[in-house]
Design a protein around this motif. Structure first.
Motif, short mmCIF file in Angstrom:
data_model
loop_
_atom_site.label_atom_id
_atom_site.label_comp_id
_atom_site.label_asym_id
_atom_site.label_seq_id
_atom_site.Cartn_x
_atom_site.Cartn_y
_atom_site.Cartn_z
N MET A 178 -10.24 2.40 -3.57
CA MET A 178 -10.41 1.91 -2.22
C MET A 178 -9.31 2.52 -1.34
SD MET A 178 -10.17 -1.96 -0.72
CE MET A 178 -11.68 -2.57 -1.38
N ALA A 179 -9.70 3.13 -0.27
CA ALA A 179 -8.75 3.77 0.64
C ALA A 179 -8.35 2.82 1.77
CB ALA A 179 -9.38 5.02 1.23
N LEU A 180 -7.14 3.05 2.28
CA LEU A 180 -6.70 2.29 3.44
C LEU A 180 -7.52 2.67 4.65
CD1 LEU A 180 -2.80 2.64 3.24
CD2 LEU A 180 -4.12 0.56 2.91
N GLU A 181 -7.78 1.70 5.51
CA GLU A 181 -8.41 2.00 6.79
C GLU A 181 -7.32 2.55 7.70
OE1 GLU A 181 -10.55 -0.22 10.52
OE2 GLU A 181 -10.53 -1.23 8.59
N ALA B 172 0.36 10.44 11.84
CA ALA B 172 1.42 9.91 12.71
C ALA B 172 2.14 8.75 12.02
CB ALA B 172 0.83 9.42 14.02
N PRO B 173 3.43 8.57 12.31
CA PRO B 173 4.13 7.41 11.76
C PRO B 173 3.58 6.13 12.37
CG PRO B 173 5.58 8.65 13.22
CD PRO B 173 4.30 9.42 13.11
N ALA B 174 3.40 5.13 11.53
CA ALA B 174 2.90 3.83 11.97
C ALA B 174 3.37 2.79 10.97
CB ALA B 174 1.38 3.84 12.06
N ARG B 175 3.21 1.52 11.30
CA ARG B 175 3.56 0.42 10.40
C ARG B 175 2.32 -0.42 10.14
NH1 ARG B 175 7.23 3.38 10.13
NH2 ARG B 175 9.38 3.04 10.73
N ILE B 176 2.15 -0.88 8.90
CA ILE B 176 1.01 -1.70 8.52
C ILE B 176 1.47 -2.90 7.69
CG2 ILE B 176 -0.65 0.19 8.58
CD1 ILE B 176 -0.52 0.23 5.48
N CYS B 177 0.64 -3.94 7.67
CA CYS B 177 0.87 -5.08 6.76
C CYS B 177 -0.15 -4.99 5.63
CB CYS B 177 0.74 -6.41 7.52
SG CYS B 177 -0.95 -6.83 7.98
N THR B 178 -0.18 -5.96 4.74
CA THR B 178 -1.11 -5.91 3.61
C THR B 178 -2.57 -6.06 4.03
OG1 THR B 178 -0.84 -8.27 3.19
CG2 THR B 178 0.60 -6.77 1.96
N TYR B 179 -2.82 -6.54 5.26
CA TYR B 179 -4.18 -6.65 5.77
C TYR B 179 -4.57 -5.42 6.60
CZ TYR B 179 -4.08 -11.45 4.19
OH TYR B 179 -3.99 -12.58 3.41
N GLU B 180 -3.71 -4.42 6.61
CA GLU B 180 -3.92 -3.16 7.31
C GLU B 180 -3.86 -3.31 8.83
OE1 GLU B 180 -7.34 -1.07 5.74
OE2 GLU B 180 -6.75 -1.53 3.69
N CYS B 181 -3.25 -4.39 9.32
CA CYS B 181 -2.97 -4.47 10.75
C CYS B 181 -2.04 -3.30 11.05
CB CYS B 181 -2.28 -5.79 11.10
SG CYS B 181 -3.27 -7.25 10.73
N THR B 182 -2.29 -2.60 12.13
CA THR B 182 -1.59 -1.35 12.40
C THR B 182 -0.86 -1.40 13.74
OG1 THR B 182 -3.32 -0.20 11.16
CG2 THR B 182 -1.93 1.15 12.59
N PHE B 183 0.40 -0.94 13.72
CA PHE B 183 1.23 -0.95 14.92
C PHE B 183 2.01 0.35 15.00
CE2 PHE B 183 0.60 -5.27 13.51
CZ PHE B 183 0.16 -5.89 14.67
N CYS B 184 2.28 0.80 16.24
CA CYS B 184 3.15 1.95 16.41
C CYS B 184 4.58 1.53 16.06
CB CYS B 184 3.07 2.49 17.84
SG CYS B 184 3.66 1.38 19.13
N VAL B 185 5.43 2.49 15.79
CA VAL B 185 6.80 2.21 15.38
C VAL B 185 7.57 1.41 16.44
CG1 VAL B 185 8.99 3.25 14.68
CG2 VAL B 185 6.85 4.12 13.75
N PRO C 2 1.46 4.96 4.73
CA PRO C 2 1.47 6.25 4.05
C PRO C 2 0.68 7.27 4.87
CG PRO C 2 0.20 4.64 2.79
CD PRO C 2 0.74 3.95 3.99
N ARG C 3 1.10 8.50 4.81
CA ARG C 3 0.40 9.54 5.55
C ARG C 3 -0.64 10.18 4.67
NH1 ARG C 3 5.33 12.28 8.95
NH2 ARG C 3 5.92 10.35 9.98
N ARG C 4 -1.79 10.45 5.27
CA ARG C 4 -2.89 11.06 4.55
C ARG C 4 -2.96 12.52 4.95
NH1 ARG C 4 -8.21 7.89 5.41
NH2 ARG C 4 -7.15 6.48 3.99
N ALA C 5 -3.22 13.37 4.00
CA ALA C 5 -3.40 14.79 4.31
C ALA C 5 -4.61 14.94 5.21
CB ALA C 5 -3.59 15.59 3.04
N VAL C 6 -4.48 15.78 6.21
CA VAL C 6 -5.57 15.94 7.19
C VAL C 6 -6.66 16.80 6.65
CG1 VAL C 6 -6.13 16.71 9.52
CG2 VAL C 6 -3.96 15.62 9.06
#
Length: 59
Positions: free
Chosen positions: A1-4, A21-34, A55-59
């Motif tokens: 299962m991949a992260l959204e 891009a750098p970002a911050r996430i929680c265990t529910y994948e809520c996403t916020f800029c740094v 984590p960064r994903r290869a493009v």
């Protein structure tokens, strides 16, 4: 299962966050800029969980 890999900050909604891009996430994948995560002391306002570097994903 991949992260959204969401492309918008859930707080300011104006920051474009491509998958590499750098970002911050929680265990529910809520996403916020740094800057937003820093201003919230790395605590998710939705669940109270810790925000960590996405984590960064290869493009």
């Amino acid at each position: 299962m991949a992260l959204e890999m969401r492309e918008r900050c859930e707080r300011c909604e104006t920051t474009h966050l491509p998958v590499d891009a750098p970002a911050r996430i929680c265990t529910y994948e809520c996403t916020f800029c740094v800057p937003c995560a820093d201003s919230m002391s790395d605590t998710c306002p939705n669940c109270g969980g810790e925000l960590v570097a996405r984590p960064r994903r290869a493009v």
